[in-house]
Design a protein around this motif. Sequence first.
Motif, short mmCIF file in Angstrom:
data_model
loop_
_atom_site.label_atom_id
_atom_site.label_comp_id
_atom_site.label_asym_id
_atom_site.label_seq_id
_atom_site.Cartn_x
_atom_site.Cartn_y
_atom_site.Cartn_z
N LYS A 69 0.83 -1.21 0.00
CA LYS A 69 0.00 0.00 0.00
C LYS A 69 0.86 1.26 0.00
O LYS A 69 0.56 2.20 -0.71
CB LYS A 69 -0.93 0.02 1.23
N ALA A 70 1.90 1.27 0.83
CA ALA A 70 2.73 2.48 0.93
C ALA A 70 4.09 2.13 1.53
O ALA A 70 4.22 1.16 2.27
CB ALA A 70 2.04 3.51 1.81
N THR A 71 5.06 2.94 1.21
CA THR A 71 6.40 2.80 1.78
C THR A 71 6.86 4.18 2.24
O THR A 71 6.69 5.16 1.53
CB THR A 71 7.40 2.26 0.73
N LEU A 72 7.42 4.23 3.43
CA LEU A 72 7.99 5.46 3.96
C LEU A 72 9.47 5.19 4.19
O LEU A 72 9.85 4.34 4.99
CB LEU A 72 7.33 5.87 5.27
N ASP A 73 10.29 5.90 3.44
CA ASP A 73 11.73 5.71 3.56
C ASP A 73 12.34 6.68 4.56
O ASP A 73 11.93 7.84 4.64
CB ASP A 73 12.41 5.93 2.21
N TYR A 74 13.29 6.19 5.30
CA TYR A 74 14.16 7.06 6.08
C TYR A 74 15.13 7.69 5.08
O TYR A 74 15.10 7.40 3.89
CB TYR A 74 14.95 6.26 7.11
N ASP A 75 16.01 8.48 5.58
CA ASP A 75 17.05 9.07 4.73
C ASP A 75 17.76 7.94 3.98
O ASP A 75 18.18 6.95 4.56
CB ASP A 75 18.05 9.81 5.62
N GLN A 76 17.88 8.07 2.68
CA GLN A 76 18.50 7.00 1.89
C GLN A 76 20.01 7.12 1.78
O GLN A 76 20.65 6.30 1.14
CB GLN A 76 17.85 6.94 0.50
N ASN A 77 20.57 8.13 2.43
CA ASN A 77 22.01 8.28 2.45
C ASN A 77 22.58 7.18 3.35
O ASN A 77 22.26 7.11 4.53
CB ASN A 77 22.39 9.65 3.00
N PRO A 78 23.41 6.29 2.79
CA PRO A 78 23.96 5.17 3.59
C PRO A 78 24.73 5.60 4.83
O PRO A 78 24.81 4.85 5.78
CB PRO A 78 24.88 4.43 2.61
N LYS A 79 25.28 6.79 4.83
CA LYS A 79 26.01 7.26 6.01
C LYS A 79 25.05 7.62 7.14
O LYS A 79 25.39 7.50 8.30
CB LYS A 79 26.90 8.45 5.66
N ARG A 80 23.85 8.09 6.80
CA ARG A 80 22.87 8.47 7.83
C ARG A 80 21.87 7.35 8.12
O ARG A 80 21.18 7.39 9.13
CB ARG A 80 22.16 9.74 7.41
N ASN A 81 21.77 6.38 7.24
CA ASN A 81 20.85 5.26 7.41
C ASN A 81 21.54 3.97 6.94
O ASN A 81 21.15 3.37 5.94
CB ASN A 81 19.55 5.51 6.61
N PRO A 82 22.59 3.55 7.64
CA PRO A 82 23.39 2.41 7.17
C PRO A 82 22.62 1.09 7.09
O PRO A 82 23.00 0.21 6.34
CB PRO A 82 24.53 2.34 8.18
N GLN A 83 21.53 0.97 7.85
CA GLN A 83 20.76 -0.26 7.81
C GLN A 83 19.66 -0.23 6.75
O GLN A 83 18.93 -1.19 6.59
CB GLN A 83 20.12 -0.53 9.17
N ALA A 84 19.54 0.87 6.03
CA ALA A 84 18.51 1.05 4.99
C ALA A 84 17.11 0.81 5.56
O ALA A 84 16.29 0.12 4.98
CB ALA A 84 18.79 0.14 3.79
N LEU A 85 16.85 1.39 6.73
CA LEU A 85 15.57 1.22 7.40
C LEU A 85 14.45 1.91 6.64
O LEU A 85 14.66 2.95 6.01
CB LEU A 85 15.64 1.78 8.82
N TYR A 86 13.26 1.33 6.70
CA TYR A 86 12.08 1.90 6.06
C TYR A 86 10.84 1.27 6.69
O TYR A 86 10.93 0.27 7.40
CB TYR A 86 12.08 1.62 4.56
N TYR A 87 9.70 1.87 6.45
CA TYR A 87 8.41 1.30 6.85
C TYR A 87 7.67 0.91 5.58
O TYR A 87 7.73 1.63 4.58
CB TYR A 87 7.55 2.32 7.60
N ALA A 88 6.95 -0.18 5.64
CA ALA A 88 6.09 -0.57 4.52
C ALA A 88 4.76 -1.04 5.08
O ALA A 88 4.71 -1.70 6.12
CB ALA A 88 6.75 -1.69 3.71
N VAL A 89 3.70 -0.67 4.39
CA VAL A 89 2.35 -1.08 4.79
C VAL A 89 1.79 -1.99 3.71
O VAL A 89 1.78 -1.63 2.53
CB VAL A 89 1.43 0.15 4.97
#
Length: 95
Positions: A69-89
């Motif tokens: 339904k939807a995806t909310l990404d955290y900052d996609q810069n690997p230095k600020r989000n090294p785990q590539a975290l995100y939310y998905a519904v």
Amino acid sequence: MMIARVGEFGSIQRNHSEHNQVKSNDDLLTDSMDWSQQKANIIEYTNSIQYRTRTEWQQKLETVGFHLKATLDYDQNPKRNPQALYYAVFQLNAK
């Protein structure tokens, strides 16, 4: 947390092999074990964890009847989000 058997590691001896397909070790984290052995066991355990990409999760969920339904990404810069975290519904498809 593993050494103290806290949280998800509280029953590590019983669940170690069945959840991670790593050979069982009845004294995985006993008090009599020295730190070197405990460290080796922790490394073995963490190496057995199988992470999935967002594409793999989406494929698995779609296979069992969900759609994204939807995806909310955290900052996609690997230095600020090294785990590539995100939310998905996801929503279960109507039958």
